[in-house]
Design an enzyme around this catalytic site. Sequence first.
Site, PDB file in Angstrom:
ATOM      1  N   GLY A 266     -27.265  49.276  37.716  1.00 55.48           N
ATOM      2  CA  GLY A 266     -25.885  49.292  37.220  1.00 55.48           C
ATOM      3  C   GLY A 266     -25.082  50.395  37.894  1.00 55.48           C
TER       4      GLY A 266
ATOM      5  N   ALA B 263     -21.648  63.188  49.279  1.00 51.89           N
ATOM      6  CA  ALA B 263     -22.411  64.432  49.437  1.00 51.89           C
ATOM      7  C   ALA B 263     -23.619  64.216  50.346  1.00 51.89           C
ATOM      8  CB  ALA B 263     -22.859  64.943  48.069  1.00 51.89           C
TER       9      ALA B 263
ATOM     10  N   ARG C 207     -22.206  63.832  54.006  1.00 46.95           N
ATOM     11  CA  ARG C 207     -21.665  65.074  54.588  1.00 46.95           C
ATOM     12  C   ARG C 207     -22.777  66.111  54.811  1.00 46.95           C
ATOM     13  NH1 ARG C 207     -15.706  65.163  53.227  1.00 46.95           N
ATOM     14  NH2 ARG C 207     -15.119  63.240  54.290  1.00 46.95           N
TER      15      ARG C 207
ATOM     16  N   ARG D 175     -29.276  44.273  41.309  1.00 47.42           N
ATOM     17  CA  ARG D 175     -30.619  44.391  40.715  1.00 47.42           C
ATOM     18  C   ARG D 175     -31.459  43.358  41.460  1.00 47.42           C
ATOM     19  NH1 ARG D 175     -29.441  47.380  36.006  1.00 47.42           N
ATOM     20  NH2 ARG D 175     -27.483  46.815  35.001  1.00 47.42           N
TER      21      ARG D 175
ATOM     22  N   ASP E  58     -33.754  53.776  36.163  1.00 46.28           N
ATOM     23  CA  ASP E  58     -35.157  53.463  35.931  1.00 46.28           C
ATOM     24  C   ASP E  58     -35.737  52.421  36.904  1.00 46.28           C
ATOM     25  OD1 ASP E  58     -37.152  54.020  34.178  1.00 46.28           O
ATOM     26  OD2 ASP E  58     -36.883  52.129  33.098  1.00 46.28           O
ATOM     27  N   GLY E  59     -35.067  51.269  36.992  1.00 49.69           N
ATOM     28  CA  GLY E  59     -35.534  50.158  37.832  1.00 49.69           C
ATOM     29  C   GLY E  59     -35.586  50.562  39.294  1.00 49.69           C
TER      30      GLY E  59
ATOM     31  N   THR F 268     -26.887  56.605  36.476  1.00 51.11           N
ATOM     32  CA  THR F 268     -26.797  55.569  35.445  1.00 51.11           C
ATOM     33  C   THR F 268     -26.006  56.144  34.268  1.00 51.11           C
ATOM     34  OG1 THR F 268     -28.026  54.408  33.688  1.00 51.11           O
ATOM     35  CG2 THR F 268     -29.153  56.253  34.702  1.00 51.11           C
ATOM     36  N   ILE F 269     -25.214  55.310  33.633  1.00 48.82           N
ATOM     37  CA  ILE F 269     -24.439  55.834  32.497  1.00 48.82           C
ATOM     38  C   ILE F 269     -25.338  56.102  31.282  1.00 48.82           C
ATOM     39  CG2 ILE F 269     -22.318  54.686  33.235  1.00 48.82           C
ATOM     40  CD1 ILE F 269     -22.781  52.739  30.807  1.00 48.82           C
ATOM     41  N   ASP F 270     -26.566  55.581  31.312  1.00 50.96           N
ATOM     42  CA  ASP F 270     -27.411  55.624  30.107  1.00 50.96           C
ATOM     43  C   ASP F 270     -28.024  56.998  29.776  1.00 50.96           C
ATOM     44  OD1 ASP F 270     -26.899  52.980  29.733  1.00 50.96           O
ATOM     45  OD2 ASP F 270     -28.775  52.274  30.615  1.00 50.96           O
TER      46      ASP F 270
ATOM     47  N   ASP G 125     -30.900  58.183  30.490  1.00 47.96           N
ATOM     48  CA  ASP G 125     -32.226  57.965  29.914  1.00 47.96           C
ATOM     49  C   ASP G 125     -33.365  58.290  30.877  1.00 47.96           C
ATOM     50  OD1 ASP G 125     -31.654  55.924  31.639  1.00 47.96           O
ATOM     51  OD2 ASP G 125     -32.389  54.321  30.348  1.00 47.96           O
TER      52      ASP G 125
ATOM     53  N   ARG H 240      -9.762  49.265   7.645  1.00 48.50           N
ATOM     54  CA  ARG H 240     -10.835  48.335   8.012  1.00 48.50           C
ATOM     55  C   ARG H 240     -12.155  49.047   8.333  1.00 48.50           C
ATOM     56  NH1 ARG H 240      -7.196  44.331  11.833  1.00 48.50           N
ATOM     57  NH2 ARG H 240      -6.758  42.837  10.196  1.00 48.50           N
TER      58      ARG H 240
ATOM     59  N   MET I 291     -22.913  50.410  25.345  1.00 47.33           N
ATOM     60  CA  MET I 291     -24.090  50.107  26.183  1.00 47.33           C
ATOM     61  C   MET I 291     -25.271  51.002  25.815  1.00 47.33           C
ATOM     62  SD  MET I 291     -22.918  49.076  29.980  1.00 47.33           S
ATOM     63  CE  MET I 291     -22.286  47.424  30.291  1.00 47.33           C
TER      64      MET I 291
ATOM     65  N   ARG J 233     -29.263  49.569  26.459  1.00 44.34           N
ATOM     66  CA  ARG J 233     -30.259  48.538  26.178  1.00 44.34           C
ATOM     67  C   ARG J 233     -31.506  49.149  25.555  1.00 44.34           C
ATOM     68  NH1 ARG J 233     -30.381  45.060  31.236  1.00 44.34           N
ATOM     69  NH2 ARG J 233     -30.658  47.155  32.063  1.00 44.34           N
TER      70      ARG J 233
ATOM     71  N   LYS K 267     -12.555  57.261   1.719  1.00 45.11           N
ATOM     72  CA  LYS K 267     -12.371  57.034   3.159  1.00 45.11           C
ATOM     73  C   LYS K 267     -11.529  55.783   3.306  1.00 45.11           C
ATOM     74  CE  LYS K 267     -16.407  59.191   5.225  1.00 45.11           C
ATOM     75  NZ  LYS K 267     -16.724  59.549   6.592  1.00 45.11           N
TER      76      LYS K 267
ATOM     77  N   ARG L 193     -18.501  51.284  32.337  1.00 47.64           N
ATOM     78  CA  ARG L 193     -19.088  51.663  33.628  1.00 47.64           C
ATOM     79  C   ARG L 193     -18.037  51.963  34.704  1.00 47.64           C
ATOM     80  NH1 ARG L 193     -24.102  47.970  33.862  1.00 47.64           N
ATOM     81  NH2 ARG L 193     -23.095  46.997  35.636  1.00 47.64           N
TER      82      ARG L 193
HETATM   83  O1  F6P Z   1     -26.513  50.585  33.783  1.00 44.26           O
HETATM   84  C1  F6P Z   1     -27.303  50.443  32.644  1.00 44.26           C
HETATM   85  C2  F6P Z   1     -26.619  49.524  31.722  1.00 44.26           C
HETATM   86  O2  F6P Z   1     -25.358  50.034  31.581  1.00 44.26           O
HETATM   87  C3  F6P Z   1     -27.257  49.296  30.368  1.00 44.26           C
HETATM   88  O3  F6P Z   1     -26.866  50.198  29.375  1.00 44.26           O
HETATM   89  C4  F6P Z   1     -26.809  47.898  30.079  1.00 44.26           C
HETATM   90  O4  F6P Z   1     -27.685  47.269  29.186  1.00 44.26           O
HETATM   91  C5  F6P Z   1     -26.845  47.252  31.398  1.00 44.26           C
HETATM   92  O5  F6P Z   1     -26.525  48.252  32.314  1.00 44.26           O
HETATM   93  C6  F6P Z   1     -25.945  46.063  31.599  1.00 44.26           C
HETATM   94  O6  F6P Z   1     -26.117  45.615  32.889  1.00 44.26           O
HETATM   95  P1  F6P Z   1     -25.432  44.355  33.589  1.00 44.26           P
HETATM   96  O7  F6P Z   1     -24.355  44.908  34.449  1.00 44.26           O
HETATM   97  O8  F6P Z   1     -26.502  43.755  34.389  1.00 44.26           O
HETATM   98  O9  F6P Z   1     -24.876  43.486  32.523  1.00 44.26           O
END
Ligand code: F6P
Length: 330
Positions: free
Chosen positions: A17, A28, A31, A78, A109-110, A132-134, A136, A169, A176, A178, A220, A263
């Site tokens: 992602g 970076a 350069r 991917r 990770d992948g 990665t934004i996650d 993790d 409401r 995001m 997963r 609330k 993202r």
């Molecule tokens: O980049 C990681 C991630 O943002 C996960 O948090 C999310 O589940 C996944 O990518 C979604 O990926 P895709 O772009 O394949 O839908």
Amino acid sequence: MTNGKSIKKVAVFTSGGDAPGMNACVRAVVRTALYHGLQVTGIMRGYEGMIEGDFQNLTSQSVSNIIHRGGTILKTARSQRFRTEEGMQQAYRALRAERIDGVVAIGGDGTFKGATEFSNKYEIPFIGIPGTIDNDLFGTDFTIGYDTALNTVIEAIDKIRDTAQSHERLFFIEVMGRDAGFIALNAGIAAGAEAVLIPETVTDIRKLAEDLEGGWLRKKTSSIVIVAEGDDIGGAIEISNKVKELLPDKYDIRVTILGHIQRGGNPTCSDRVLASRLGHAAVEALIHGKSNMMVGTVHDKIHFTPFEKAVKHHVSVDSELLNLADVLSY
Ligand code: F6P
């Protein structure tokens, strides 16, 4: 600087992602390599482009005016093919034909799982950078893109809070993550959410409904529940439906799925600085003969972690933050 392994040409790619700050990182890498007299090749579309030999020579000019841009100029993908023996062999042949002496892989990770397998079979050195934004990955305080994504998420939640408050409401907002709840938990604390549901903890729907009702009884006038997409019970739609069954009809419930907006966008200052530091460190690591490691920051200092460790070790959520989110939502 000594060039122990006689590295003359490095390649860089982005994979998995996309994450804001990947461009700053590519800049970076390019350069730093040029500064040390190396040639640089950009591999397009991650491992897919590596397999197909989709390479581009990168100059200082190729990376000008990209430090502030989201996405990745190298594109990303991917790749299923890279998981096969044949795909890896093809990639190896393509790298050799291009005379690549070292590779910088920017991804999650992948990406590092692929790099680990590849580097166990072939001798081309790889250095990974967590993008990665996650947030993790084990072996770094932060991943590139996480800070920007968090800011995007809280900006969106703040806006939803305005309308939630006006209409009195209950909102379920899916973010995001997963397999990881870092975005959900930190955004939940920063935006004052009433509850945060993440994959790392067991979700109790009955308790959630009781807590929400308790909040309304304490006057609330709006409630926001942040749901990480990988929660054990399901996404925001599923969870809202279950909660609906338990709460009286007076609750006006809405669901927002933030999706891929998280993202995109210009990277924050923190992400640009992190990306620049890691891109620089990765090239210097290749020059010094390091291989098969991820470069991150630990306690804000450059730190190297073997790929196998970065991939296998799980980053656990901070129980202090879990407790904080719970207490402050009272
Ligand atoms: O980049 C990681 C991630 O943002 C996960 O948090 C999310 O589940 C996944 O990518 C979604 O990926 P895709 O772009 O394949 O839908």
